[in-house]
Design a protein around this motif. Structure first.
Motif, PDB file in Angstrom:
ATOM      1  N   SER A 318       0.880  -1.167   0.026  1.00  0.00           N
ATOM      2  CA  SER A 318      -0.060  -0.030   0.029  1.00  0.00           C
ATOM      3  C   SER A 318       1.048   1.377  -0.049  1.00  0.00           C
ATOM      4  O   SER A 318       1.966   1.396   0.462  1.00  0.00           O
ATOM      5  CB  SER A 318      -0.869   0.030   1.118  1.00  0.00           C
ATOM      6  OG  SER A 318      -1.775  -1.184   1.250  1.00  0.00           O
ATOM      7  N   ILE A 319       0.326   2.200  -0.571  1.00  0.00           N
ATOM      8  CA  ILE A 319       1.174   3.587  -0.638  1.00  0.00           C
ATOM      9  C   ILE A 319       0.405   4.560   0.096  1.00  0.00           C
ATOM     10  O   ILE A 319      -0.689   4.840   0.066  1.00  0.00           O
ATOM     11  CB  ILE A 319       1.085   4.168  -2.311  1.00  0.00           C
ATOM     12  CG1 ILE A 319       1.502   2.857  -3.118  1.00  0.00           C
ATOM     13  CG2 ILE A 319       2.060   5.340  -2.363  1.00  0.00           C
ATOM     14  CD1 ILE A 319       2.942   2.398  -2.901  1.00  0.00           C
ATOM     15  N   TYR A 320       1.346   5.213   0.839  1.00  0.00           N
ATOM     16  CA  TYR A 320       0.755   6.243   1.686  1.00  0.00           C
ATOM     17  C   TYR A 320       1.567   7.569   1.208  1.00  0.00           C
ATOM     18  O   TYR A 320       2.664   7.939   1.014  1.00  0.00           O
ATOM     19  CB  TYR A 320       1.439   6.204   3.305  1.00  0.00           C
ATOM     20  CG  TYR A 320       0.942   4.517   3.827  1.00  0.00           C
ATOM     21  CD1 TYR A 320      -0.316   4.951   4.470  1.00  0.00           C
ATOM     22  CD2 TYR A 320       1.564   3.654   3.584  1.00  0.00           C
ATOM     23  CE1 TYR A 320      -0.814   3.792   5.111  1.00  0.00           C
ATOM     24  CE2 TYR A 320       1.156   2.567   4.198  1.00  0.00           C
ATOM     25  CZ  TYR A 320       0.064   2.390   5.068  1.00  0.00           C
ATOM     26  OH  TYR A 320      -0.570   1.279   5.385  1.00  0.00           O
ATOM     27  N   LEU A 321       0.684   8.474   1.089  1.00  0.00           N
ATOM     28  CA  LEU A 321       0.757  10.058   0.501  1.00  0.00           C
ATOM     29  C   LEU A 321       0.321  11.165   1.581  1.00  0.00           C
ATOM     30  O   LEU A 321      -0.455  10.882   2.056  1.00  0.00           O
ATOM     31  CB  LEU A 321      -0.085   9.927  -0.666  1.00  0.00           C
ATOM     32  CG  LEU A 321      -0.090  11.447  -1.689  1.00  0.00           C
ATOM     33  CD1 LEU A 321       0.779  11.321  -2.715  1.00  0.00           C
ATOM     34  CD2 LEU A 321      -1.371  11.826  -1.865  1.00  0.00           C
ATOM     35  N   CYS A 322       1.083  12.080   1.241  1.00  0.00           N
ATOM     36  CA  CYS A 322       0.949  13.278   1.873  1.00  0.00           C
ATOM     37  C   CYS A 322       1.207  14.850   1.197  1.00  0.00           C
ATOM     38  O   CYS A 322       2.184  14.450   0.571  1.00  0.00           O
ATOM     39  CB  CYS A 322       1.941  13.434   3.409  1.00  0.00           C
ATOM     40  SG  CYS A 322       1.611  15.094   3.981  1.00  0.00           S
ATOM     41  N   THR A 323       0.239  15.625   0.958  1.00  0.00           N
ATOM     42  CA  THR A 323       0.534  16.707   0.180  1.00  0.00           C
ATOM     43  C   THR A 323       0.574  17.941   1.202  1.00  0.00           C
ATOM     44  O   THR A 323      -0.297  17.811   2.196  1.00  0.00           O
ATOM     45  CB  THR A 323      -0.395  17.185  -0.622  1.00  0.00           C
ATOM     46  OG1 THR A 323      -1.873  17.000  -0.145  1.00  0.00           O
ATOM     47  CG2 THR A 323      -0.535  15.685  -1.773  1.00  0.00           C
ATOM     48  N   PHE A 324       1.357  18.804   0.976  1.00  0.00           N
ATOM     49  CA  PHE A 324       1.617  19.988   1.739  1.00  0.00           C
ATOM     50  C   PHE A 324       1.274  21.254   0.891  1.00  0.00           C
ATOM     51  O   PHE A 324       1.590  21.644   0.119  1.00  0.00           O
ATOM     52  CB  PHE A 324       3.049  20.009   2.129  1.00  0.00           C
ATOM     53  CG  PHE A 324       3.498  21.033   3.315  1.00  0.00           C
ATOM     54  CD1 PHE A 324       3.183  20.618   4.528  1.00  0.00           C
ATOM     55  CD2 PHE A 324       3.804  22.418   3.009  1.00  0.00           C
ATOM     56  CE1 PHE A 324       3.612  21.420   5.555  1.00  0.00           C
ATOM     57  CE2 PHE A 324       4.112  23.130   4.263  1.00  0.00           C
ATOM     58  CZ  PHE A 324       3.953  22.595   5.338  1.00  0.00           C
ATOM     59  N   SER A 325      -0.083  21.880   1.514  1.00  0.00           N
ATOM     60  CA  SER A 325      -0.473  23.155   0.754  1.00  0.00           C
ATOM     61  C   SER A 325      -0.852  24.085   1.651  1.00  0.00           C
ATOM     62  O   SER A 325      -1.539  24.007   2.745  1.00  0.00           O
ATOM     63  CB  SER A 325      -1.726  22.452   0.003  1.00  0.00           C
ATOM     64  OG  SER A 325      -1.628  21.527  -1.032  1.00  0.00           O
ATOM     65  N   PRO A 326      -0.593  25.413   1.301  1.00  0.00           N
ATOM     66  CA  PRO A 326      -0.953  26.613   1.843  1.00  0.00           C
ATOM     67  C   PRO A 326      -2.456  27.059   1.919  1.00  0.00           C
ATOM     68  O   PRO A 326      -2.716  27.675   2.781  1.00  0.00           O
ATOM     69  CB  PRO A 326       0.133  27.565   1.736  1.00  0.00           C
ATOM     70  CG  PRO A 326       0.441  27.286   0.150  1.00  0.00           C
ATOM     71  CD  PRO A 326       0.210  25.898   0.096  1.00  0.00           C
TER      72      PRO A 326
END
Length: 525
Positions: A318-326
Motif C-alpha cells: 500500500s502507498i501512503y501519501l501526504c501533500t503540503f498546501s498553504p
C-alpha cells in the motif's frame, strides 16, 4: 566549501561524543540564532588569523582549534582574536578605504604594472598551499587562542531538528512540528523508499534520510537501470526539485553532509515529466511513501497510478501519501483528484503547535516590588486599604486635617516624623520577609500559550492507495490462511437467546407468507 569525503558515516545519522575535524557543527548563540560551521584544523582560505580557522559571531570570535575535540553540548568561551586588517594577506600599504597608496612621481602606467605584479604574487602565494603559507613546514606553530573576557556559544551536533533551525532559507521550509507528524503518518521507517517532490531548502530531505536509513549501499556499486532498489534492503529518498539553482545548492549540501548515498536528488518538473530520476527507469523505484510539497500537487498525481506500466509505486504494498498546501482551494482540488484516481482514507490535518508556559502567579500589594509578582490589589478590601493610606498621607502632608493628627497621637511632633514608612523602606521590608518562604508553592497555578511560535501554517492531506488484488492473490491468500469451518450449533449445546429470537422471527415471517399465499389461492365469492 565541501567536506572531504571519507568512510565515516554522516553526522546526521550518527555522531561521536566530541566534535571532530572536517565535521559539521552548529554554534548555538540563542534560541533563534544558530550558525552552521565546518570545523577545520587548517585555514584553507588563508584569512590571515594566527589562530587558524576562525568563525566570527556577534558574541565573539571562536577559533576552530577551541571547538575540535570539545564534547557536544559544551559551552565554549570566545577568544581574543585580532579581527582587523593586521595579519591578513596583502594588507600592507593600504589606505583608509583599502586602496593602494600612490607614490610621489609614479606614473599611471607604473601603478598599473605594480598592481598587476602584486596580484600575480598574491595568486602565486595562494597556490603554494595552506601549510606553506602558515609556515608549518618551517616549524611555525599555530598561535594558541587566548580566552576573551566575555562571550560564549554552545557547541551542538548536526541533527535534522537543529539543521532545520539553522539552515540557509532558499524557500519556506517544513519545520520539525510538521515533518515529524508527516513521517509518522506516511509510515517512513528504516528500509522505506520515499519520494519527495519540492525539496526546497532540504529540511524535510534531511529528516526523511534519517527516517529511512538502515545502512548505506556498498561503496563503488553503481545503480543499475533495471535493478529494483528495494530488493537491496536499504532505505532510499528520491527527491525532485524544479528550480535548478536550488537543486544544485541542495545537492552540494547533501554531498557535504554525507547523505548522497541515501538521497538521490534530481532537477525535474514532476508535474509535467513525472518521476524519472535521471536515467533510472521509473518502474525501478518501487516507492511506498510519497510527500508532495508543490504549488499544484493534483498535476503530479496523474503519474502516481498503478495502471501506468512505468509507475514509481511499489506494486506489492500500500502507498501512503501526504501533500503540503498553504491554501484551502489547493486542498479541495487535490482531494477531488485523489478520489478520481482511487485513493482511499483521505483526510486533511492542520497542525497548530503552541508552547505552553506553566507558572505560579502571585497577586497582591503585600509583595509589591518583587520579580514575577502582579503588584495590583488582590481584593476590594486591599484596594480600599491602600486608597485610605494614600489619602491619609496626602492630608497629613497638606495639614488639612488636624483631627487625623490628634487621633494618631502626633501632637507636637514635627511633620517629618509624622510620615509613615517610606516606599523604599516598605519594599525593603517585603524583601526581608521572603526568607524561609517557598515561593514555588505560593500563588495560583496558571498557564499561558507562547504568543509566537516559528511554524509553517499549511494543510496536510493524507491518503492511502491499496495494492491491486487479483484472483490469483485471493487464491494464494486462501491457501496460506485457510478459512475455518463453522461448527454446527447442534453440537455445542442449547442455542443462544439471540439465535432463538432470530429463528422465531424467521418462523413468524414464514407463517405470514404462507397465510398470504393461502388467502390469494381462495376463489372469489
Amino acid at each position: 566549501m565541501a567536506i572531504p569525503q571519507s568512510s565515516r558515516i554522516s553526522p546526521f545519522l550518527q555522531y561521536g561524543p566530541t566534535a571532530e575535524a572536517d565535521s559539521l557543527a552548529i554554534l548555538h548563540l540563542r534560541r533563534d540564532l544558530l550558525i552552521p560551521a565546518v570545523l577545520r584544523s587548517q585555514d584553507d582560505l588563508n584569512e590571515g588569523y594566527d589562530e587558524g580557522k576562525v568563525t566570527n559571531t556577534r558574541f565573539g570570535s571562536f577559533p576552530h582549534s577551541t571547538l575540535i575535540g570539545t564534547p557536544w553540548g559544551s559551552q565554549v568561551r570566545a577568544s581574543a582574536v585580532d579581527t582587523g586588517s593586521r595579519g591578513r594577506k596583502g594588507w600592507e600599504g593600504k589606505g583608509k578605504k583599502g586602496q593602494k597608496r600612490k607614490r610621489e612621481g609614479q606614473t599611471p602606467e607604473e601603478g598599473i604594472a605594480e598592481k598587476k605584479a602584486k596580484s600575480e604574487d598574491l595568486e602565486r602565494e595562494a597556490n603554494v598551499g595552506n601549510a606553506e603559507i602558515l609556515g608549518q613546514d618551517a616549524g611555525v606553530e599555530t598561535k594558541v587562542a587566548v580566552e576573551a573576557a566575555s562571550g560564549f556559544v554552545h557547541l551542538l551536533p548536526a541533527t535534522p531538528e537543529i539543521w532545520t533551525a539553522s539552515l540557509p532559507h532558499r524557500t519556506q521550509v517544513v519545520y520539525t512540528s510538521d515533518y515529524s507528524y508527516i513521517l509518522h503518518r506516511i509510515r517512513a521507517r528504516p528500509g522505506t523508499v520515499l519520494i519527495e517532490a519540492g525539496a526546497g531548502s532540504g529540511s524535510f530531505t534531511h529528516a526523511a534520510a534519517r527516517a529511512v536509513y538502515n545502512g548505506s549501499p556498498s561503496a563503488g556499486v553503481e545503480e543499475s537501470a533495471t535493478k529494483v532498489l528495494r530488493t537491496d534492503g536499504h532505505g532510499k529518498v528520491y527527491s525532485f526539485e524544479f528550480h535548478e539553482q536550488r537543486a544544485q545548492k541542495l545537492k552540494e549540501e547533501l554531498i557535504e553532509h554525507g547523505l548522497d548515498s541515501i538521497v538521490k536528488l534530481t532537477h525535474q518538473d514532476v508535474c509535467q515529466d513525472g518521476f524519472h530520476p535521471g536515467s533510472t527507469k521509473t518502474s525501478s523505484i518501487a516507492a511506498n511513501a510519497i510527500f508532495l510539497d508543490l504549488p499544484a500537487p493534483w498535476l503530479a498525481l496523474k503519474h502516481l497510478t498503478r495502471s501506468d506500466p512505468s509507475s514509481p509505486l511499489d506494486p506489492t504494498a500500500s502507498i501512503y501519501l501526504c501533500t503540503f498546501s498553504p491554501c484551502i482551494e489547493q486542498v479541495q482540488r487535490t482531494i477531488t483528484t485523489l478520489r478520481q484516481l482511487g485513493w482511499l482514507e483521505i483526510e486533511m490535518v492542520e497542525i497548530a503547535a503552541k508552547r505552553i508556559e506553566v507558572r505560579r502567579e502571585r497577586v497582591g500589594l503585600q509583595e509589591e516590588g518583587l520579580r514575577g509578582v502582579n503588584d495590583s490589589p488582590a481584593s476590594v478590601d486591599e484596594a480600599l486599604t491602600r486608597l485610605r493610606e494614600v489619602e491619609r498621607r496626602w492630608r497629613i502632608f497638606h495639614k488639612e486635617s488636624a483631627q487625623d493628627g490628634k487621633e494618631a497621637g502626633m501632637e507636637g511632633t514635627p511633620l517629618s516624623c509624622t510620615m509613615q514608612v517610606s516606599k523604599p523602606q516598605r519594599l525593603e521590608n517585603i524583601r526581608n520577609a521572603l526568607e524561609g518562604r517557598k515561593l514555588y508553592r505560593e500563588g495560583r497555578l496558571v498557564h499561558k500559550p507562547e504568543p509566537e511560535l516559528k511554524t509553517h501554517t499549511s494543510y496536510l492531506v493524507f491518503a492511502i492507495l491499496p495494492r491491486d488484488w487479483t484472483e490469483e492473490d485471493e487464491l494464494q491468500a486462501h491457501q496460506q490462511w485457510p478459512a475455518k469451518v463453522e461448527l454446527s450449533t447442534q453440537n455445542i449445546g442449547p442455542t443462544s437467546k439471540r439465535q432463538r429470537k432470530r429463528e422465531a422471527k424467521a418462523e413468524a415471517w414464514g407463517n405470514k407468507a404462507s397465510d398470504i399465499a393461502g388467502e390469494s389461492s381462495k376463489p372469489d365469492p
